[in-house]
Design a protein around this motif. Structure first.
Motif: not given
Length: 301
Positions: A124-136, A157-160, A164-169
């Motif tokens: 996880v230490g090598k994750f970007s902020l967006g990847m950490r957010q997805r893990l959360g 998160l990037d624009p994609e 994605w999270i908009r439609h997912f929620l």
């Protein structure tokens, strides 16, 4: 249903949260908004019993501390960075699942859901902020909960990813779940939320449908198009209406389209198009919370 009653947090320097009461309904996405320092994070921590204060929050009538199976009831995303950097994504989720009595099979499922399946065994230490957010978010989803409380779920998160999270929620809400999501991204919240809870300076400003909030705190204007734009402008002005011309259309300072249509009809001026235009969530939010903003910059023209 999430029911927050009388939430209050007192600090040495004063009251941080003052008697907040609101409800979060199932089947819709409820946005949680407030200026910086308004108390959003404090409110969420009070709701979950992470910090102590006054008031209570119940999930279908039960406080979080009394839930028999909290991970399966309430999914929480508050601090996605609170993961040991040497632990892999899958390892972190397996640890959380084991502590909550959740089958390890859910780990693969939630990693796939949030798009982290290919990096399941990456530290996880090598994750970007967006990847950490997805893990959360994956952690919040482990127990397939009925309730979701998400603090800034689109952060990093990037624009994609934001799309994605908009439609997912929205999909989770459509399944009948109760979703409360805070955000400082007003443009995104305007497309995500069905209802709003808005606070400022630790006090409740509004708890209502988004469309109703926008109507309450913004003014509408009528846009009208006609082949006889100059005569129409004169006629509307003579009727006591404030009007300005913008290229090939007139903008009338009223949200009553019937008044504009009636004036034009009496003058025998044909109208090609007529509609009410209203400012969006950003303007409404600024108007509703203007008095509570602590740090204001100076606009330069």
């Amino acid at each position: 249903m999430i029911n927050a009653e009388g939430l209050t947090k007192r600090y040495a320097g004063g009251v941080g949260i003052a008697d907040l009461s609101f409800q979060v309904r199932p089947g819709v996405v409820t946005g949680f908004l407030g200026p910086n320092g308004a108390g959003k994070s404090t409110t969420i921590k009070l709701m979950l019993g992470v910090i102590h204060g006054e008031g209570r929050t119940t999930f279908n009538g039960i406080e979080y501390k009394h839930l028999p199976d909290p991970l399966r009831t309430v999914g929480v995303l508050v601090d996605p960075g609170a993961v040991h950097p040497a632990r892999t994504a899958a390892g972190h989720l397996r640890m959380v699942a084991a502590g909550g009595g959740i089958s390890a099979k859910r780990v693969h499922a939630v990693l796939s859901t949030v798009g982290l399946e290919s990096v399941a065994n990456k530290a996880v230490g090598k994750f970007s902020l967006g990847m950490r957010q997805r893990l959360g978010l994956a952690t919040a989803l482990l127990g397939d909960p009925e309730y979701l409380i998400l603090d800034e779920p689109a952060n990093g998160l990037d624009p994609e990813g934001v799309l994605w999270i908009r439609h997912f929620l929205k999909r989770l809400a459509a399944e009948g779940r109760t979703v409360l999501a805070s955000s400082h991204l007003l443009a995104e919240m305007s497309q995500l939320a069905d209802e709003l809870v808005v606070i400022a300076a630790g006090k409740l400003v509004a708890a209502e449908p988004l469309a109703q909030f926008v109507r309450q705190y913004t003014r509408g204007e009528v846009v009208v198009r006609s082949a006889q734009i100059t005569p129409l402008m004169v006629t509307l002005g003579q009727a006591g209406l404030r009007v300005r011309q913008e290229v090939d259309e007139l903008v009338v300072d009223t949200d009553d389209s019937d008044v504009v249509a009636t004036v034009a009809a009496k003058a025998g001026i044909p109208i090609r198009e007529l509609f009410v235009r209203r400012s969006g969530l950003e303007a409404a939010f600024m108007a509703a919370t203007a008095d509570s903003v602590q740090h204001k910059g100076i606009w330069e023209s």
